[in-house]
Design a protein around this motif. Structure first.
Motif, PDB file in Angstrom:
ATOM      1  N   PHE A   2     -38.916   9.272  16.387  1.00  9.12           N
ATOM      2  CA  PHE A   2     -39.646   9.997  15.354  1.00  9.12           C
ATOM      3  C   PHE A   2     -40.425   9.091  14.405  1.00  9.12           C
ATOM      4  N   MET A   3     -39.880   7.931  14.082  1.00  9.68           N
ATOM      5  CA  MET A   3     -40.454   7.092  13.027  1.00  9.68           C
ATOM      6  C   MET A   3     -41.883   6.613  13.275  1.00  9.68           C
ATOM      7  N   PRO A   4     -42.283   6.210  14.481  1.00  7.69           N
ATOM      8  CA  PRO A   4     -43.685   5.796  14.647  1.00  7.69           C
ATOM      9  C   PRO A   4     -44.678   6.925  14.375  1.00  7.69           C
ATOM     10  N   SER A   5     -44.373   8.125  14.830  1.00 11.97           N
ATOM     11  CA  SER A   5     -45.284   9.241  14.561  1.00 11.97           C
ATOM     12  C   SER A   5     -45.216   9.651  13.093  1.00 11.97           C
ATOM     13  N   TYR A   6     -44.068   9.476  12.462  1.00 19.39           N
ATOM     14  CA  TYR A   6     -43.941   9.759  11.035  1.00 19.39           C
ATOM     15  C   TYR A   6     -44.831   8.820  10.231  1.00 19.39           C
ATOM     16  N   ASN A   7     -44.844   7.557  10.615  1.00 20.66           N
ATOM     17  CA  ASN A   7     -45.692   6.571   9.955  1.00 20.66           C
ATOM     18  C   ASN A   7     -47.166   6.979  10.064  1.00 20.66           C
ATOM     19  N   ALA A   8     -47.581   7.383  11.252  1.00 16.85           N
ATOM     20  CA  ALA A   8     -48.971   7.805  11.443  1.00 16.85           C
ATOM     21  C   ALA A   8     -49.281   9.058  10.624  1.00 16.85           C
ATOM     22  N   GLU A   9     -48.329   9.958  10.510  1.00 13.23           N
ATOM     23  CA  GLU A   9     -48.549  11.190   9.746  1.00 13.23           C
ATOM     24  C   GLU A   9     -48.648  10.914   8.250  1.00 13.23           C
ATOM     25  N   ILE A  10     -47.898   9.962   7.755  1.00 13.33           N
ATOM     26  CA  ILE A  10     -47.989   9.578   6.336  1.00 13.33           C
ATOM     27  C   ILE A  10     -49.388   9.052   6.033  1.00 13.33           C
ATOM     28  N   VAL A  11     -49.888   8.195   6.905  1.00 11.27           N
ATOM     29  CA  VAL A  11     -51.237   7.643   6.709  1.00 11.27           C
ATOM     30  C   VAL A  11     -52.279   8.769   6.786  1.00 11.27           C
ATOM     31  N   SER A  12     -52.115   9.688   7.716  1.00 11.79           N
ATOM     32  CA  SER A  12     -53.044  10.811   7.825  1.00 11.79           C
ATOM     33  C   SER A  12     -52.998  11.699   6.586  1.00 11.79           C
ATOM     34  N   LEU A  13     -51.808  11.877   6.030  1.00  4.39           N
ATOM     35  CA  LEU A  13     -51.670  12.691   4.818  1.00  4.39           C
ATOM     36  C   LEU A  13     -52.411  12.049   3.652  1.00  4.39           C
ATOM     37  N   ILE A  14     -52.311  10.736   3.532  1.00  2.00           N
ATOM     38  CA  ILE A  14     -53.020  10.040   2.455  1.00  2.00           C
ATOM     39  C   ILE A  14     -54.528  10.234   2.617  1.00  2.00           C
ATOM     40  N   LYS A  15     -55.008  10.101   3.849  1.00  2.00           N
ATOM     41  CA  LYS A  15     -56.441  10.280   4.089  1.00  2.00           C
ATOM     42  C   LYS A  15     -56.865  11.723   3.847  1.00  2.00           C
ATOM     43  N   ALA A  16     -56.001  12.673   4.152  1.00  2.00           N
ATOM     44  CA  ALA A  16     -56.343  14.088   3.983  1.00  2.00           C
ATOM     45  C   ALA A  16     -56.465  14.486   2.519  1.00  2.00           C
ATOM     46  N   THR A  17     -55.813  13.739   1.631  1.00  2.00           N
ATOM     47  CA  THR A  17     -55.891  14.104   0.212  1.00  2.00           C
ATOM     48  C   THR A  17     -57.284  13.900  -0.372  1.00  2.00           C
ATOM     49  N   ALA A  18     -58.165  13.267   0.364  1.00  2.00           N
ATOM     50  CA  ALA A  18     -59.518  13.028  -0.138  1.00  2.00           C
ATOM     51  C   ALA A  18     -60.317  14.326  -0.265  1.00  2.00           C
ATOM     52  N   VAL A  19     -59.839  15.422   0.303  1.00  2.00           N
ATOM     53  CA  VAL A  19     -60.597  16.673   0.268  1.00  2.00           C
ATOM     54  C   VAL A  19     -60.217  17.578  -0.890  1.00  2.00           C
ATOM     55  N   VAL A  20     -59.312  17.155  -1.761  1.00  6.35           N
ATOM     56  CA  VAL A  20     -58.890  18.032  -2.849  1.00  6.35           C
ATOM     57  C   VAL A  20     -59.988  18.249  -3.885  1.00  6.35           C
ATOM     58  N   GLY A  21     -61.022  17.472  -3.838  1.00  8.01           N
ATOM     59  CA  GLY A  21     -62.153  17.681  -4.740  1.00  8.01           C
ATOM     60  C   GLY A  21     -62.863  19.008  -4.489  1.00  8.01           C
ATOM     61  N   TYR A  22     -62.681  19.578  -3.308  1.00  6.18           N
ATOM     62  CA  TYR A  22     -63.279  20.885  -3.001  1.00  6.18           C
ATOM     63  C   TYR A  22     -62.726  21.985  -3.895  1.00  6.18           C
TER      64      TYR A  22
END
Length: 167
Positions: free
Chosen positions: A80-100
């Motif tokens: 689980f941990m390698p995909s969890y690491n990738a998901e954490i990074v994706s979540l950080i990148k996804a927060t860039a859209v909250v300006g909408y």
């Protein structure tokens, strides 16, 4: 569903007639998205464990919850941990859209700076560096946690005292 679409549906449709701040809606949106991803990753990691493990636990008298938390879950964490690491990074990148939805984040602030100074390069490079640093720090934390809980990555001499590996 793209995160930005879910974010806008939650803000303008679901919470449209309720006075809820954009920050709360963003937290709900990212929590839902992250929870769904975590569930599918945990399910995949659980499926990677041989079914014989579960059968052996039942044979030893474990019930379902004991089997999961004492046998299946500890073994599936390593998958689980390698995909969890990738998901954490994706979540950080996804927060860039909250300006909408009018939430002030670093991307929105860089956009405001760009509109006032007519300089696009430095504000955008600065937030790119900030996102990179945040992702690197969280990724290092997750890798450290993975190292601590994964026995295959640890030094075997510490927990194999008295066992000869070269017979």
């Amino acid at each position: 569903m793209p995160t930005v679409v879910l974010l806008m549906i939650l803000f303008y449709v679901i919470f449209g007639n309720v006075s809820v701040s954009g920050f709360v809606v963003a937290v709900i949106c990212f929590s839902l998205t992250f929870a769904c991803s975590m569930y599918s990753m945990l399910k995949g990691a659980e499926n990677a464990i041989d079914k014989g493990q579960k059968e052996a636990a039942y044979t030893l008298g474990f019930n379902d919850s004991q089997t999961y938390y004492m046998i299946i879950f500890p073994q599936s964490i390593t998958y689980f941990m390698p995909s969890y690491n990738a998901e954490i990074v994706s979540l950080i990148k996804a927060t860039a859209v909250v300006g909408y939805i009018a939430v002030q984040d670093i991307t929105k602030i860089a956009d405001i700076v760009r509109s006032r100074t007519f300089e696009a390069f430095f504000p955008l490079v600065a937030i790119a560096i900030m996102y990179f640093i945040m992702a690197a720090i969280l990724s290092a934390i997750v890798k450290h946690i993975d190292f601590e809980i994964n026995p295959a990555k640890k030094d075997h001499t510490k927990f194999l005292k008295g066992v000869s590996l070269h017979d």
